[in-house]
Design an enzyme around this catalytic site. Structure first.
Site, PDB file in Angstrom:
ATOM      1  N   GLN A 117     -33.831  28.315 -36.303  1.00 40.39           N
ATOM      2  CA  GLN A 117     -33.500  28.273 -37.679  1.00 40.39           C
ATOM      3  C   GLN A 117     -34.274  27.216 -38.618  1.00 40.39           C
ATOM      4  OE1 GLN A 117     -31.331  30.525 -39.522  1.00 40.39           O
ATOM      5  NE2 GLN A 117     -32.501  29.537 -41.217  1.00 40.39           N
ATOM      6  N   HIS A 143     -29.378  24.459 -33.838  1.00 45.85           N
ATOM      7  CA  HIS A 143     -29.989  25.981 -34.056  1.00 45.85           C
ATOM      8  C   HIS A 143     -31.445  25.698 -34.494  1.00 45.85           C
ATOM      9  CE1 HIS A 143     -30.316  30.175 -35.309  1.00 45.85           C
ATOM     10  NE2 HIS A 143     -29.507  29.980 -36.131  1.00 45.85           N
ATOM     11  N   CYS A 163     -28.556  29.172 -44.041  1.00 44.55           N
ATOM     12  CA  CYS A 163     -29.115  29.914 -43.051  1.00 44.55           C
ATOM     13  C   CYS A 163     -28.503  31.350 -42.860  1.00 44.55           C
ATOM     14  CB  CYS A 163     -28.713  29.334 -41.540  1.00 44.55           C
ATOM     15  SG  CYS A 163     -27.162  29.041 -41.245  1.00 44.55           S
ATOM     16  N   ARG A 202     -37.775  33.317 -40.579  1.00 43.26           N
ATOM     17  CA  ARG A 202     -37.358  33.307 -39.063  1.00 43.26           C
ATOM     18  C   ARG A 202     -38.371  34.074 -38.343  1.00 43.26           C
ATOM     19  NH1 ARG A 202     -31.959  32.431 -37.496  1.00 43.26           N
ATOM     20  NH2 ARG A 202     -32.993  32.454 -35.670  1.00 43.26           N
ATOM     21  N   ASP A 213     -24.080  25.505 -44.955  1.00 47.92           N
ATOM     22  CA  ASP A 213     -23.653  26.401 -43.764  1.00 47.92           C
ATOM     23  C   ASP A 213     -22.244  26.766 -43.784  1.00 47.92           C
ATOM     24  OD1 ASP A 213     -23.866  28.114 -41.567  1.00 47.92           O
ATOM     25  OD2 ASP A 213     -23.916  26.225 -40.265  1.00 47.92           O
ATOM     26  N   ARG A 257     -28.860  33.093 -27.047  1.00 50.79           N
ATOM     27  CA  ARG A 257     -27.743  32.588 -28.165  1.00 50.79           C
ATOM     28  C   ARG A 257     -26.300  32.320 -27.199  1.00 50.79           C
ATOM     29  NH1 ARG A 257     -26.287  34.286 -34.175  1.00 50.79           N
ATOM     30  NH2 ARG A 257     -27.958  32.849 -34.307  1.00 50.79           N
TER      31      ARG A 257
HETATM   32  N1  NVA Z   1     -23.139  27.231 -37.791  1.00 53.89           N
HETATM   33  C1  NVA Z   1     -22.954  28.530 -37.706  1.00 53.89           C
HETATM   34  C2  NVA Z   1     -24.638  29.139 -37.880  1.00 53.89           C
HETATM   35  C3  NVA Z   1     -24.827  30.638 -37.985  1.00 53.89           C
HETATM   36  C4  NVA Z   1     -26.215  31.125 -38.024  1.00 53.89           C
HETATM   37  C5  NVA Z   1     -22.517  29.346 -36.491  1.00 53.89           C
HETATM   38  O1  NVA Z   1     -22.750  28.638 -35.508  1.00 53.89           O
HETATM   39  O2  NVA Z   1     -21.811  30.148 -36.669  1.00 53.89           O
HETATM   40  N1   CP Z   2     -29.061  32.361 -39.327  1.00 54.88           N
HETATM   41  C1   CP Z   2     -28.762  32.942 -38.326  1.00 54.88           C
HETATM   42  O1   CP Z   2     -29.201  32.638 -37.095  1.00 54.88           O
HETATM   43  O2   CP Z   2     -28.089  34.457 -38.531  1.00 54.88           O
HETATM   44  P1   CP Z   2     -27.769  35.292 -37.231  1.00 54.88           P
HETATM   45  O3   CP Z   2     -26.332  34.789 -36.708  1.00 54.88           O
HETATM   46  O4   CP Z   2     -27.538  36.546 -38.105  1.00 54.88           O
HETATM   47  O5   CP Z   2     -28.687  35.426 -36.317  1.00 54.88           O
END
Ligand code: NVA
Ligand code: CP
Length: 309
Positions: free
Chosen positions: A131, A128, A264, A292, A224, A101
């Protein structure tokens, strides 16, 4: 040949469908695949915070017979002190897969280019894709299929979730609509790629600025956070720029009455979604979060199999 999963279009339509089939099998029979027996170690590297990705990959790796190694990158040499390429060359000799990540998509590409073991995008600023495997699985479970379904994503249409809905959605033959305020529109390259894929699959991609129009006759409504990780300093400005984009009961009434709602998570009640909708009868977000686990297990089984020497 080593296969990586850095963005949604790294999977062809048939490969994506194969992984979703496997995810359903693993959901009903969780310990039936053991590719990491040994146990082999899987590195889970986090440059950003996470609950779902961290837990679902950790549990998933254990279910597959392996050992998850969570790496908080702020306490490693990665990121300034040591190059991504050197990090990849060290990790590939000790772990069977790398889930990362991070911020930049190009960093993920560099990691993959230097790694003999599969690299998986656990969320970047642009995509992502893990997801989306869970989201597509959830739609299949709830609506009985994907091809031809109409999905509207409303919110920050320039963010990672929007881009992943576009690419993964059209790969599955879904009619994808994304709606965001002016200034929060998708990356044109991602849009063009989604158009290309849609031509092969019968899916479609359309961009809106009015969320009410995007929702008309929709089977699936997704949203989101308006403030993605790394954008915290833009919070006050961004909160002003999404009037009319809160997914509340009134906005949702533009979709089909039986439409399902995806998020998500984490969710910010009262901003991108009302508490009433998030916790209401059309919301499937807890099943989505559970999926997930199953979807990523299927992905890991598939990548391990494809990448065998
Ligand atoms: N768009 C959000 C998704 C979190 C799972 C982010 O990147 O923070
Ligand atoms: N949806 C998602 O990726 O959640 P986290 O940021 O908690 O991993």
């Amino acid at each position: 040949m080593t296969r990586h999963f850095l963005r949604d279009d790294d999977l062809s339509p048939s490969e994506q469908s194969e992984i979703l089939d496997l995810a359903m099998k693993l959901k009903s029979n969780p310990y039936s695949a053991r590719p990491f027996e040994g146990p082999k170690t899987i590195a889970l590297i986090f440059d950003k915070t996470s609950t779902r990705t961290r837990v679902s990959f950790s549990v998933g790796v254990s279910d597959l017979g392996g050992s998850p190694l969570i790496v908080d990158s702020t306490t490693t040499q990665l990121g300034g002190k040591e190059s991504i390429a050197d990090t990849a060359k060290v990790l590939e000799r000790q772990v069977a897969m790398i889930v990362w990540r991070t911020f930049s998509q190009s960093g993920l590409e560099e990691m993959a280019a230097n790694s003999k073991v599969p690299v998986v995008n656990g969320l970047s600023d642009e995509f992502h894709p893990c997801q989306l495997l869970a989201d597509l699985m959830t739609i299949r479970e709830k609506l009985g299929g994907l091809s031809g379904k109409v999905l509207a994503y409303i919110g920050d249409a320039s963010n990672n979730m929007s881009h992943s809905y576009m690419l993964a959605g059209v790969t599955a033959g879904v009619k994808v609509r994304v709606a965001g305020p002016a200034g929060y529109q998708p990356n044109p390259n991602v849009y063009r790629r989604a158009e290309e894929i849609a031509l092969q699959t019968g899916g479609s991609i359309d961009v809106y600025t009015d969320p009410r129009l995007a929702l008309v006759d929709c089977d699936v409504v997704a949203t989101d956070t308006w403030i993605s990780m790394g954008q915290e300093d833009q919070k006050q400005q961004k909160l002003q720029e999404f009037p009319g984009f809160t997914l509340d009961r009134e906005l949702l009434s533009n979709a089909k009455p039986e439409a399902i709602v995806l998020h998500c998570l984490p969710a910010y009640r009262g901003y991108e979604i009302s508490a009433e909708v998030l916790e209401g009868p059309q919301s499937v977000v807890w099943d989505q979060a559970e999926n997930r686990l199953h979807a990523q297990k299927a992905l890991m089984v598939w990548l391990a199999e494809q990448s065998k020497a």
